[in-house]
Design a protein around this motif. Structure first.
Motif, PDB file in Angstrom:
ATOM      1  N   GLN A  24      30.249  17.219  50.093  1.00 15.50           N
ATOM      2  CA  GLN A  24      30.143  18.435  49.599  1.00 15.50           C
ATOM      3  C   GLN A  24      28.773  18.427  48.449  1.00 15.50           C
ATOM      4  O   GLN A  24      29.233  18.507  47.260  1.00 15.50           O
ATOM      5  N   LEU A  25      27.715  18.588  49.063  1.00  9.66           N
ATOM      6  CA  LEU A  25      26.682  18.580  48.444  1.00  9.66           C
ATOM      7  C   LEU A  25      25.580  19.339  49.026  1.00  9.66           C
ATOM      8  O   LEU A  25      25.579  19.095  50.380  1.00  9.66           O
ATOM      9  N   SER A  26      24.870  20.321  48.453  1.00  7.64           N
ATOM     10  CA  SER A  26      24.064  21.052  49.042  1.00  7.64           C
ATOM     11  C   SER A  26      22.787  20.878  48.449  1.00  7.64           C
ATOM     12  O   SER A  26      22.396  20.624  47.341  1.00  7.64           O
ATOM     13  N   ILE A  27      21.706  21.082  49.485  1.00  5.16           N
ATOM     14  CA  ILE A  27      20.321  21.012  49.172  1.00  5.16           C
ATOM     15  C   ILE A  27      19.753  22.349  49.727  1.00  5.16           C
ATOM     16  O   ILE A  27      19.799  22.589  50.906  1.00  5.16           O
ATOM     17  N   SER A  28      19.509  23.039  48.904  1.00  4.45           N
ATOM     18  CA  SER A  28      18.795  24.458  49.314  1.00  4.45           C
ATOM     19  C   SER A  28      17.259  24.642  49.146  1.00  4.45           C
ATOM     20  O   SER A  28      16.685  25.588  49.532  1.00  4.45           O
ATOM     21  N   LEU A  29      16.725  23.529  48.248  1.00  2.61           N
ATOM     22  CA  LEU A  29      15.284  23.491  48.190  1.00  2.61           C
ATOM     23  C   LEU A  29      14.685  22.038  48.439  1.00  2.61           C
ATOM     24  O   LEU A  29      15.483  21.242  47.981  1.00  2.61           O
ATOM     25  N   GLN A 479      16.855  28.247  44.391  1.00  2.00           N
ATOM     26  CA  GLN A 479      18.001  27.424  44.954  1.00  2.00           C
ATOM     27  C   GLN A 479      19.445  28.118  45.064  1.00  2.00           C
ATOM     28  O   GLN A 479      19.521  29.184  44.352  1.00  2.00           O
ATOM     29  N   THR A 480      20.209  27.869  45.615  1.00  2.00           N
ATOM     30  CA  THR A 480      21.330  28.524  45.973  1.00  2.00           C
ATOM     31  C   THR A 480      22.225  27.911  44.920  1.00  2.00           C
ATOM     32  O   THR A 480      22.506  26.286  44.799  1.00  2.00           O
ATOM     33  N   ILE A 481      23.263  28.570  44.268  1.00  2.00           N
ATOM     34  CA  ILE A 481      24.002  27.977  43.339  1.00  2.00           C
ATOM     35  C   ILE A 481      25.607  28.384  43.866  1.00  2.00           C
ATOM     36  O   ILE A 481      26.132  29.697  43.997  1.00  2.00           O
ATOM     37  N   ASN A 574      22.607  25.481  56.916  1.00  2.00           N
ATOM     38  CA  ASN A 574      21.965  26.280  55.882  1.00  2.00           C
ATOM     39  C   ASN A 574      21.936  25.418  54.673  1.00  2.00           C
ATOM     40  O   ASN A 574      21.850  25.939  53.400  1.00  2.00           O
ATOM     41  N   GLY A 575      21.731  24.027  54.777  1.00  2.00           N
ATOM     42  CA  GLY A 575      21.419  23.231  53.637  1.00  2.00           C
ATOM     43  C   GLY A 575      22.770  22.571  52.889  1.00  2.00           C
ATOM     44  O   GLY A 575      22.644  21.843  52.211  1.00  2.00           O
ATOM     45  N   LEU A 576      23.990  23.042  53.478  1.00  2.00           N
ATOM     46  CA  LEU A 576      25.122  22.490  52.757  1.00  2.00           C
ATOM     47  C   LEU A 576      25.568  21.315  53.907  1.00  2.00           C
ATOM     48  O   LEU A 576      25.750  21.749  54.921  1.00  2.00           O
TER      49      LEU A 576
END
Length: 586
Positions: A24-29, A479-481, A574-576
């Motif tokens: 459960q880790l997001s990379i948005s940039l 970045q997405t939060i 989408n990065g998630l």
């Protein structure tokens, strides 16, 4: 939509072996795409958020792998595990990478300090290379269905598979994917044309692994130099072939065709940077008998257009101006117009007309007559006519190699912070900008913001990013939060789950022997990457990496043999990243 399964090795990643969702880790940039190289090493922001279950003591780490642009197989480890932050509030992390030209996978993981073990993980694939903006008319936009046969669909030649030549808003959130033969090239390109072929030529002799290439296409078929000048001045212009206002009599947006070029520069090129603008236009200025533009008029029309692009993007924007006027359907003796080609040459060779050092020669195409062009319209190149589209790509490769001066880098993404009181949260964009658009990333509509101030507040869970515009007109995306995150260290935030984002995923049968199916549901059109990995983090199979429409997808997989008895599948939407363990028959 299944793609050929590919393999490359990612070393050194350890994953916890629980059956529940792990990653459960997001990379948005960075946005998965190509960033313009500006020096020996180019800065790229890496940012995201750990949104899994709370840990008492952990750190966020990253490792960088260099890949081959042709199929993303592992070449080398660029940087070993490096700490970004320890025990971050709200799980937010951000750092800046400094990378040479190359195609990369950056792995990010959570390291549980208390147990000395790795937990959640995710990765993002992107490049540092060259970005090109294309403009002009149909021989730039993509004027034929007869195209070159590509050696392969390179992972490292990318575009936004989107087209809407008369959109009067910003393009959608950039979802960059490998450029294949009949993909569109956002915002206007109708197909890969000569550009995918050109991308492969530009990679020849590049650094080991190849140079990543990105294209954005803002050409408009049938456009004259007058159309470009008038619309650049903000005036609606008439299409000489239809007799109506550009984009049709019902169009009421900003003047086209220039507006789509302006947004390409201020949106796409602002985010990723740009090497040069590739200009191929002039055939519409040789439309016998009424459309034959004279030398001084064409020259001034184009100079005014170039000046406006540099006002809207940057004074050092590099232009490669082609010599093109061929209209094979004109009467004998009028197939070409030397007034047009002389004016085009004036702009790149005579400093008295433009004293800047940023105009260069593009391709010269008037010498390639009707035997290279569509047999009916006698204007558009066709691959089945003497390999003319490949020829065009080769001409552009030479022209680009002959140009000098520095490219322009992308805008640094803004920093977003989160604070809360009880269950109420506030997101704040740091820095001063002329415009703010808070985007609900569950749908990521750049033109339907949920907020337009420097901050945005709420009390329910969601995922948000801020699109900001600087005083010079350039846009950048934060970045997405995720506002409802299990790792938040202040207040009563519930544990996050993929179902809250409308994502459902499962694998069956349980346990499986050799054959299994991975099924997932996504709530909106999304960039999806699905991989099989082992317990060390090695990617065994890349099942898919492409755009998917909203809905449910099933991917049957056959594993005749496996080097590991412990397997996982990682779904990136989408990065998630969501990683789950697979139970295998022992």
């Amino acid at each position: 939509m299944t793609q050929t399964m590919k393999k490359f090795i990612l070393l050194g990643m350890a994953l916890a072996c629980a059956i529940r969702s792990l990653a459960q880790l997001s990379i948005s940039l960075p946005v998965a795409g190509v960033y313009q190289s500006t020096s020996t090493n180019t800065s790229v922001v890496l940012a995201g958020q750990y949104i899994g279950s709370s840990l008492s003591n952990y750190r966020i780490e990253y490792e960088v792998y260099r890949l081959d642009v042709s199929d993303s197989h592992y070449l080398s480890t660029q940087q070993t595990w490096t700490t970004i932050t320890t025990n971050p509030t709200y799980g937010l992390f951000r750092t800046t990478l400094s990378l040479p030209i190359g195609w990369y996978s950056v792995a990010v993981r959570v390291w549980n300090i208390s147990t000395s073990s790795a937990g959640s993980s995710n990765s993002v694939v992107f490049g540092v290379g060259d970005v090109f903006v294309i403009s002009g008319q149909s021989n730039a936009q993509g004027g034929s269905s007869s195209l070159p046969s590509l050696n392969t669909t390179y992972d490292g030649i990318v575009s936004h598979n989107y087209t809407d030549g008369c959109n009067n808003n910003l393009p959608p959130y950039p979802v960059m994917t490998a450029l294949s033969t009949y993909n569109s090239i956002g915002p206007n390109g109708t197909n890969s044309w000569c550009w995918a072929y050109l991308g492969q030529q530009l990679q020849s002799g590049a650094p080991s692994g190849g140079k990543p290439i990105a294209f954005f296409n803002a050409a408009h078929g049938g456009s004259s130099s007058l159309n470009w000048k008038e619309s650049a001045n903000g005036t609606n212009t008439t299409n000489q072939y239809t007799g109506s206002v550009w984009c049709g009599g019902s169009y009421s947006g900003p003047a086209q065709p220039y507006f789509s070029l302006k947004t390409t520069l201020q949106y796409y090129a602002a985010i990723f940077g740009v090497n040069a603008l590739l200009w191929h236009q002039g055939e519409a200025d040789n439309e016998y008998p009424s459309g034959r533009t004279n030398r001084s008029t064409y020259r001034q029309n184009l100079l005014d257009l170039i000046a406006q692009t540099r006002t809207d993007y940057g004074s050092s924007l590099r232009w490669l101006v082609s010599e093109a006027s061929f209209q094979g359907a004109n009467p004998t003796g009028y197939e070409t117009n030397t007034d047009v080609t002389s004016a085009q040459d004036d702009i790149v060779s005579n400093s008295s007309y433009d004293p800047s050092d940023y105009n260069y020669k593009g391709v010269i195409t008037d010498g390639y007559g009707t035997s290279y062009r569509d047999i009916t319209d006698k204007v558009h190149f066709r691959e089945d006519r003497n390999n003319a589209v490949s020829l065009l790509g080769n001409l552009w490769n030479t022209a680009i190699g002959n140009a000098t001066s520095g490219p322009i880098g992308g805008v640094t993404p803004p920093t977003i912070t989160m604070s809360k009181v009880g269950s109420n949260w506030t997101l704040t964009c740091q820095g001063t900008y002329s415009a703010y658009r808070w985007i609900n990333m569950s749908s990521a509509n750049t033109n339907s913001p949920v907020g337009t101030s420097f901050s945005y507040s709420g009390s329910t869970g969601g995922s948000y990013a801020c699109l900001v515009q600087s005083s010079n007109g350039k846009w950048a995306i934060s970045q997405t939060i995720y506002t409802n995150c299990g790792s938040c260290r202040e207040g009563a935030f519930a544990n996050w789950s993929e179902e809250e984002e409308g994502i459902q995923t499962k694998a069956y049968p349980v346990p499986f022997d050799k054959d299994l199916t991975i099924e997932f549901t996504i709530p909106a059109d999304s960039r999806v990457r699905l991989e099989l990995i082992d317990e060390s983090g090695r990617i065994l199979q890349k099942v898919t990496d492409s755009m998917h429409i909203k809905g449910t997808f099933k991917y049957p997989i056959s594993l005749d043999s496996s080097p590991s008895s412990i397997l996982f599948y990682r779904l990136n939407v989408n990065g998630l990243g969501i990683t789950k363990k697979l139970l295998k028959v022992q």
